[in-house]
Design a protein around this motif. Structure first.
Motif, PDB file in Angstrom:
ATOM      1  N   ALA A 227       0.812  -1.222   0.000  1.00 13.85           N
ATOM      2  CA  ALA A 227       0.000   0.000   0.000  1.00 13.85           C
ATOM      3  C   ALA A 227       0.843   1.269   0.000  1.00 13.85           C
ATOM      4  CB  ALA A 227      -0.925  -0.004   1.215  1.00 13.85           C
ATOM      5  N   ILE A 228       2.144   1.148  -0.006  1.00 13.37           N
ATOM      6  CA  ILE A 228       3.017   2.316   0.112  1.00 13.37           C
ATOM      7  C   ILE A 228       2.787   3.331  -1.003  1.00 13.37           C
ATOM      8  CG2 ILE A 228       5.433   3.093   0.034  1.00 13.37           C
ATOM      9  CD1 ILE A 228       4.581   1.909   2.733  1.00 13.37           C
ATOM     10  N   GLU A 229       2.633   2.866  -2.230  1.00 10.70           N
ATOM     11  CA  GLU A 229       2.429   3.809  -3.332  1.00 10.70           C
ATOM     12  C   GLU A 229       1.124   4.579  -3.132  1.00 10.70           C
ATOM     13  OE1 GLU A 229       2.669   4.075  -8.176  1.00 10.70           O
ATOM     14  OE2 GLU A 229       2.342   2.122  -7.276  1.00 10.70           O
ATOM     15  N   ALA A 230       0.060   3.880  -2.750  1.00 10.80           N
ATOM     16  CA  ALA A 230      -1.225   4.548  -2.521  1.00 10.80           C
ATOM     17  C   ALA A 230      -1.122   5.550  -1.375  1.00 10.80           C
ATOM     18  CB  ALA A 230      -2.313   3.518  -2.226  1.00 10.80           C
ATOM     19  N   VAL A 231      -0.433   5.185  -0.305  1.00 10.66           N
ATOM     20  CA  VAL A 231      -0.250   6.084   0.833  1.00 10.66           C
ATOM     21  C   VAL A 231       0.556   7.306   0.408  1.00 10.66           C
ATOM     22  CG1 VAL A 231       0.850   6.310   3.106  1.00 10.66           C
ATOM     23  CG2 VAL A 231      -0.493   4.271   2.569  1.00 10.66           C
ATOM     24  N   THR A 232       1.569   7.092  -0.405  1.00  2.97           N
ATOM     25  CA  THR A 232       2.394   8.202  -0.885  1.00  2.97           C
ATOM     26  C   THR A 232       1.570   9.195  -1.697  1.00  2.97           C
ATOM     27  OG1 THR A 232       4.351   6.797  -0.939  1.00  2.97           O
ATOM     28  CG2 THR A 232       4.418   8.797  -2.280  1.00  2.97           C
ATOM     29  N   PHE A 233       0.749   8.692  -2.621  1.00  8.43           N
ATOM     30  CA  PHE A 233      -0.070   9.588  -3.428  1.00  8.43           C
ATOM     31  C   PHE A 233      -1.135  10.277  -2.593  1.00  8.43           C
ATOM     32  CE2 PHE A 233       1.974   7.514  -6.989  1.00  8.43           C
ATOM     33  CZ  PHE A 233       2.186   8.592  -7.835  1.00  8.43           C
ATOM     34  N   ALA A 234      -1.653   9.605  -1.573  1.00  9.19           N
ATOM     35  CA  ALA A 234      -2.618  10.246  -0.674  1.00  9.19           C
ATOM     36  C   ALA A 234      -1.939  11.391   0.078  1.00  9.19           C
ATOM     37  CB  ALA A 234      -3.199   9.225   0.301  1.00  9.19           C
ATOM     38  N   TRP A 235      -0.711  11.182   0.530  1.00  8.28           N
ATOM     39  CA  TRP A 235       0.025  12.234   1.238  1.00  8.28           C
ATOM     40  C   TRP A 235       0.295  13.418   0.300  1.00  8.28           C
ATOM     41  CZ3 TRP A 235       4.759  14.646   0.733  1.00  8.28           C
ATOM     42  CH2 TRP A 235       5.142  15.453   1.806  1.00  8.28           C
ATOM     43  N   LEU A 236       0.707  13.108  -0.932  1.00  6.89           N
ATOM     44  CA  LEU A 236       0.949  14.188  -1.899  1.00  6.89           C
ATOM     45  C   LEU A 236      -0.331  14.973  -2.176  1.00  6.89           C
ATOM     46  CD1 LEU A 236       3.319  12.339  -4.391  1.00  6.89           C
ATOM     47  CD2 LEU A 236       3.930  14.287  -2.935  1.00  6.89           C
ATOM     48  N   ALA A 237      -1.461  14.277  -2.292  1.00  6.10           N
ATOM     49  CA  ALA A 237      -2.744  14.957  -2.508  1.00  6.10           C
ATOM     50  C   ALA A 237      -3.086  15.846  -1.321  1.00  6.10           C
ATOM     51  CB  ALA A 237      -3.848  13.934  -2.749  1.00  6.10           C
ATOM     52  N   LYS A 238      -2.848  15.363  -0.116  1.00 13.08           N
ATOM     53  CA  LYS A 238      -3.104  16.150   1.102  1.00 13.08           C
ATOM     54  C   LYS A 238      -2.247  17.407   1.106  1.00 13.08           C
ATOM     55  CE  LYS A 238      -1.873  15.888   5.968  1.00 13.08           C
ATOM     56  NZ  LYS A 238      -0.838  16.860   5.790  1.00 13.08           N
ATOM     57  N   GLN A 239      -0.984  17.277   0.758  1.00 12.97           N
ATOM     58  CA  GLN A 239      -0.096  18.440   0.711  1.00 12.97           C
ATOM     59  C   GLN A 239      -0.612  19.468  -0.287  1.00 12.97           C
ATOM     60  OE1 GLN A 239       1.473  17.762   3.638  1.00 12.97           O
ATOM     61  NE2 GLN A 239       3.265  18.770   2.742  1.00 12.97           N
ATOM     62  N   THR A 240      -1.007  19.008  -1.462  1.00 19.13           N
ATOM     63  CA  THR A 240      -1.534  19.913  -2.485  1.00 19.13           C
ATOM     64  C   THR A 240      -2.802  20.580  -1.993  1.00 19.13           C
ATOM     65  OG1 THR A 240      -0.547  18.633  -4.268  1.00 19.13           O
ATOM     66  CG2 THR A 240      -2.386  20.055  -4.867  1.00 19.13           C
ATOM     67  N   TYR A 241      -3.713  19.815  -1.435  1.00 21.98           N
ATOM     68  CA  TYR A 241      -4.980  20.345  -0.936  1.00 21.98           C
ATOM     69  C   TYR A 241      -4.751  21.428   0.123  1.00 21.98           C
ATOM     70  CZ  TYR A 241      -9.659  20.465   1.076  1.00 21.98           C
ATOM     71  OH  TYR A 241     -10.874  20.873   1.542  1.00 21.98           O
ATOM     72  N   GLU A 242      -3.731  21.221   0.975  1.00 25.70           N
ATOM     73  CA  GLU A 242      -3.427  22.180   2.042  1.00 25.70           C
ATOM     74  C   GLU A 242      -2.505  23.302   1.584  1.00 25.70           C
ATOM     75  OE1 GLU A 242      -1.948  19.776   5.279  1.00 25.70           O
ATOM     76  OE2 GLU A 242      -3.949  18.977   5.714  1.00 25.70           O
ATOM     77  N   GLY A 243      -2.136  23.310   0.304  1.00 23.76           N
ATOM     78  CA  GLY A 243      -1.270  24.361  -0.223  1.00 23.76           C
ATOM     79  C   GLY A 243       0.161  24.262   0.271  1.00 23.76           C
ATOM     80  N   LYS A 244       0.606  23.061   0.557  1.00 23.41           N
ATOM     81  CA  LYS A 244       1.967  22.839   1.068  1.00 23.41           C
ATOM     82  C   LYS A 244       2.826  22.145   0.016  1.00 23.41           C
ATOM     83  CE  LYS A 244       0.370  22.192   5.828  1.00 23.41           C
ATOM     84  NZ  LYS A 244       0.230  21.202   6.909  1.00 23.41           N
TER      85      LYS A 244
END
Length: 117
Positions: A75-92
Motif C-alpha cells: 500500500a506504500i504507493e497509494a499512501v504516498t499519493f494520498a500524502w501528496l494529494a493532502k499536501q496539495t490540498y493544504e497548499g503545502k
C-alpha cells in the motif's frame, strides 16, 4: 547495439531484479552508510529472490518490511499519493529540496473543480 528479442522472460526478469538490487544497495551505502536496518516495501518486499540478493549486498543491515511500521508494503504507493494529494490540498510543498535537489519546495499537482452542467 544488437537487441536479442529471443531472451527467455526468466532471464530478462532476473536481470531487472539484479539491476534493481545493485542500484538500491549502492544508493543505501552512499546515502546512509551508518544505517543498520532497511525497510522494504512494494512488490520487491514480496520477492524472496530480491530480498535474498539485497541481503547478500547489505550483509551488515537488517532487512525489514513496512508491516513493522503498521503500513502494508503493497500500500506504500497509494499512501504516498494520498500524502501528496493532502499536501496539495493544504497548499503545502510536496517535495523536499534537500532530497530532490530542487531550488525550492513546490506544490505538486493541482485541484480542479469538475465542470457542472
Amino acid at each position: 547495439t544488437i537487441v536479442n528479442t529471443e531472451l527467455p522472460p526468466k532471464d530478462v526478469q532476473e536481470t531487472l531484479v539484479q539491476r534493481n538490487v545493485i542500484t538500491s544497495s549502492e544508493a543505501i551505502k552512499q546515502q546512509a552508510p551508518e544505517t543498520s536496518w532497511v525497510y522494504m516495501c512494494g512488490g520487491g518486499s514480496n520477492s524472496k529472490g530480491m530480498t535474498k540478493a539485497l541481503a547478500c549486498l547489505l550483509p551488515d543491515m537488517d532487512l525489514r518490511d513496512t508491516t513493522e511500521l503498521g503500513l502494508d508494503p503493497d500500500a506504500i504507493e497509494a499512501v504516498t499519493f494520498a500524502w501528496l494529494a493532502k499536501q496539495t490540498y493544504e497548499g503545502k510543498a510536496g517535495n523536499a529540496p534537500c532530497v530532490t535537489g530542487a531550488n525550492a519546495g513546490q506544490i505538486l499537482g493541482g485541484i480542479y473543480q469538475a465542470a457542472r452542467e
